[in-house]
Design an enzyme around this catalytic site. Structure first.
Site, short mmCIF file in Angstrom:
data_model
loop_
_atom_site.label_atom_id
_atom_site.label_comp_id
_atom_site.label_asym_id
_atom_site.label_seq_id
_atom_site.Cartn_x
_atom_site.Cartn_y
_atom_site.Cartn_z
N GLY A 252 8.83 44.95 18.93
CA GLY A 252 9.19 45.57 17.67
C GLY A 252 10.58 45.14 17.22
CG ASN B 115 7.34 53.50 25.88
OD1 ASN B 115 8.28 53.33 25.10
ND2 ASN B 115 6.07 53.41 25.49
CB ALA B 116 11.48 57.50 25.78
N GLY C 192 12.37 53.23 22.44
CA GLY C 192 13.05 53.43 21.16
C GLY C 192 13.45 52.13 20.47
CG ASN D 99 5.53 45.91 16.11
OD1 ASN D 99 6.51 46.65 16.16
ND2 ASN D 99 4.30 46.38 16.11
CB CYS E 21 7.77 53.45 16.93
SG CYS E 21 8.78 53.68 18.41
CE LYS F 217 0.64 49.34 17.95
NZ LYS F 217 1.33 48.53 18.96
N GLY G 264 -2.00 45.81 26.31
CA GLY G 264 -0.64 46.34 26.38
C GLY G 264 -0.17 46.54 27.80
C1 FMN Z 1 7.05 50.00 27.04
C2 FMN Z 1 6.28 49.94 25.76
C3 FMN Z 1 6.90 49.46 24.60
C4 FMN Z 1 6.20 49.40 23.39
N1 FMN Z 1 6.83 48.91 22.28
C5 FMN Z 1 6.13 48.82 21.10
C6 FMN Z 1 6.74 48.28 19.93
O1 FMN Z 1 7.88 47.81 19.94
N2 FMN Z 1 6.00 48.24 18.78
C7 FMN Z 1 4.71 48.71 18.72
O2 FMN Z 1 4.09 48.66 17.68
N3 FMN Z 1 4.12 49.21 19.82
C8 FMN Z 1 4.79 49.28 21.00
N4 FMN Z 1 4.17 49.79 22.12
C9 FMN Z 1 2.78 50.26 22.02
C10 FMN Z 1 1.77 49.20 22.48
O3 FMN Z 1 1.83 48.03 21.69
C11 FMN Z 1 0.33 49.77 22.44
O4 FMN Z 1 0.01 50.12 21.12
C12 FMN Z 1 0.18 51.00 23.33
O5 FMN Z 1 0.91 50.85 24.51
C13 FMN Z 1 -1.28 51.30 23.67
O6 FMN Z 1 -1.88 50.24 24.36
P1 FMN Z 1 -2.00 50.13 25.97
O7 FMN Z 1 -2.56 51.42 26.46
O8 FMN Z 1 -2.88 48.96 26.22
O9 FMN Z 1 -0.61 49.91 26.46
C14 FMN Z 1 4.86 49.84 23.34
C15 FMN Z 1 4.23 50.30 24.51
C16 FMN Z 1 4.92 50.35 25.71
C17 FMN Z 1 4.21 50.85 26.94
#
Ligand code: FMN
Ligand code: FAD
Ligand code: FES
Lengths: 305, 255
Positions: A46, A69-70, A72, A99, A130, A165, A265
């Site tokens: 992101g 996760n947090a 941010g 993103n 987010c 998204k 992810g």
């Molecule tokens: C550590 C972490 C960081 C993430 N950072 C972003 C981000 O920057 N932008 C975004 O759209 N989604 C972010 N996501 C969400 C993932 O892209 C995804 O939508 C979400 O984790 C669900 O998929 P998963 O269960 O396969 O991980 C993040 C997820 C995790 C675990």
């Protein structure tokens, strides 16, 4: 040879396996483990206009079949991205998607305009989901009025393919899917993380510095699958399924439910090769079932009794 | 340096005092270059109890036998399941990860300080220093004599000094109160252990103008620099413990 490709408008993807934002860095972190160019696409971390430090540590907690996760949206900002990361990304032979995230509509618009100038980025993923930032992010994605405003404003300037998204933290996901389609989104990806929480009983404190955070991993898969199925049945643009996909069977569940593609992810944290293994597994499944084109099974879910 | 993902064979799993144990792993391929301070991300394939991998320091490497060891303390589900691995079982690793200790120049007076499972990376470091002609002082802190780990290995690479909090072995108190720190002076200190201990040693080094590196044990999501969960606040902003660390010079940290 089975056909695995799909497209968003006139943008072709060689296969339906895409790395999810925030879990795949900028691709190069995985060079030791796999050939990134084999993937259908990668969505990079992101990105915001200004550099961001993100939230204080601790930023994660393991949960039953998943993690919170947090982070941010920690990132070095669009200037750094353009100068130092973008040139390297052009070497991958796959669709690199950025993103984008903002605190206000003007941020999103400014970012879309900056990406317009980057020839090797064919699409943006508009992150209005987010859960880990106080301003912007999910605030846009859980309010139908502001969601519409931000998508409309970005669509007005964006010459790239626009993927919106969605946040799962809403009562009616279909409402937000309709808004996205009406405002000209080329595709919808879902889901981002589910808002959750964890407590450390030893210290009697929240596990995360922000108290609440985003839940990902297999724990959210049934929710994600249900939402993808609802959205795929409600819109006419391609849907990208995300949430807890760990293996090719998980991926195929989403495809049968109507997803044209999927994103991997959290799985990449446990197995950095998960994305290519999922790709190989999808191909093997199609061969074993006697299908020659993945589109033959997209939305093929047989709901008759 | 190339990272790899590999299932390694457990060739030994030896319980030590209390809740510590040492696992020895053998690779079917030639071991990659591994530097002191680097770590692995471990998981038992198909594990139901845990979801993510667990970071563990490289404790000692035997390039001749193509094996290396991990020194682990049981603190929860993951480490508990590792303790139950038997000879012949396999453990899946992503390794080697992270930066490494910066090796001092020849003749540097060097001190290694460790406490609890934080002593793990110091053995490989000590062995490396010895091969470079540096015999370090090694100061190890434990809660009481029941908690003292086997330190014969450490005696082979340096001069070992002990403290226990209750005085049941070695000098009584914390590592920072050991008489060694009052007597000797050092060019370089390496430290790994509980955060409180590392902060105290960092304070001592600042006061004595001694160069000091610490190895942090932040919680990790991925270990390869993509989740950004493991950050530490530094003078350069948030850095990843898994890729920019785990070893940091105390000058970089906001301690
Ligand atoms: C550590 C972490 C960081 C993430 N950072 C972003 C981000 O920057 N932008 C975004 O759209 N989604 C972010 N996501 C969400 C993932 O892209 C995804 O939508 C979400 O984790 C669900 O998929 P998963 O269960 O396969 O991980 C993040 C997820 C995790 C675990
Ligand atoms: C680079 C690095 C190297 C490490 N090297 C070693 C080593 O050589 N030997 C060794 O025994 N351990 C080492 N650790 C620590 C080890 O990774 C943790 O003890 C382990 O992940 C705990 O997993 P678990 O499933 O047993 O415990 P969990 O069930 O995950 O946790 C049990 C309890 O411990 C707490 N906890 C777990 N990990 C941490 C942490 N990192 N910081 C603060 N609290 C924590 C949890 O909050 C919980 O309360 C290292 C950590 C890092 C980052
Ligand atoms: S543990 Fe994921 S970035 Fe360090």
């Amino acid at each position: 040879m089975v056909k695995l490709g799909f497209s968003i408008g006139d943008l072709q993807f060689k296969n339906p396996v895409i790395a999810a934002s925030g879990t795949f860095g900028y691709g190069s972190e995985f060079d030791d483990f796999l050939d990134v160019s084999r993937l259908g696409g990668i969505v990079v971390k992101g990105t915001t206009l200004e550099p961001r430090e993100g939230n204080p540590y601790p930023r994660m907690a393991e949960t039953a079949s998943g993690m919170l996760n947090a982070v941010g949206l920690q990132n070095k900002g669009i200037d750094y991205f353009e100068k130092n990361i973008y040139p390297r990304l052009s070497e991958y032979n796959t669709n690199v998607i950025v993103n984008i995230n903002g605190s206000c509509i003007d941020d999103y618009v400014a970012l879309a305009e900056r990406i317009n100038k980057l020839d090797d980025i064919p699409a943006i993923e508009l992150n209005i989901s987010c859960p880990n930032v106080k301003m912007g992010g999910m605030v846009f994605g859980i309010n139908p009025v502001s969601a519409r405003e931000v998508i409309k404003a970005v669509r007005r300037v964006c010459i790239k393919k626009l993927i919106v998204k969605l946040s799962p933290n809403v009562t009616s996901i279909v409402e937000f899917a309709h808004i996205s389609e009406e405002e000209g989104a080329d595709s919808i990806s879902l889901i981002n993380t589910l808002l959750g929480m964890s407590v450390d009983v030893r210290s009697m404190k929240p596990s995360l510095s922000t108290i609440t955070g985003g839940l990902s991993g297999p724990a959210i898969k049934p929710v994600a699958l249900r939402m993808v199925w609802q959205v795929a049945n409600a819109v006419n643009i391609p849907v990208i399924g995300i949430g807890g996909i760990m293996n090719s069977d998980d991926a195929i569940e989403f495809i049968l439910a109507g997803a044209s593609a999927i994103q991997v992810g959290t799985a990449s944290f446990i197995d950095p090769q998960a994305s290519v293994k999922i790709l190989e597994g999808i191909e093997n499944y199609l061969i074993a079932k006697g299908f020659s084109d993945i589109r033959d099974i997209t939305g093929f879910l047989n709901c008759s009794k | 340096m190339t990272k790899r993902i590999e299932s390694l064979k457990v060739i030994d799993n030896k319980p030590l005092k209390k809740d510590f144990f040492i696992i020895e792993l053998e690779s079917s391929r030639k071991l990659p270059e591994m530097k002191p301070g680097q770590f692995v991300q471990a998981r038992i394939d198909g594990s139901q109890e845990t979801f993510l991998r667990r970071p563990l320091s490289i404790h000692d490497v035997d390039f001749v036998r193509n094996t290396f060891r991990l020194l682990v303390q049981v603190v929860g589900k993951g480490t508990e399941s590792f303790s139950k691995l038997n000879k012949g079982d396999s453990l899946n690793l992503i390794y080697p990860l992270g930066n490494s200790f910066t090796l001092p120049t020849k003749g540097a007076r060097t001190l290694l300080v460790g406490g609890g499972c934080g002593i793990a990376p110091l053995l490989y470091l000590g062995r490396y220093l010895k091969s470079q002609g540096i015999i370090p002082d090694i100061l190890l802190g434990f809660r009481n004599r029941d908690r003292i780990l086997e330190y014969n290995d450490y005696e082979a690479v340096g001069n070992v000094f002990l403290t226990t909090e209750d005085g049941s072995a070695g000098e009584k108190g914390f590592v920072t109160s050991h008489s060694l720190l009052g007597k000797a002076s050092y060019d370089k200190v390496f430290c790994c252990g509980p955060e409180m201990m590392m902060k105290a040693i960092a304070g001592w080094c600042r006061k004595n103008n001694t160069d000091c590196e610490v190895s942090l044990e932040n919680l990790m999501g991925c270990g390869i620099g993509v989740c950004l969960c493991c950050v530490v606040d530094t003078v350069k902003g948030h850095l990843c413990t898994c890729t920019d660390g785990p070893v940091f010079n105390i000058k970089e940290l906001k301690w």
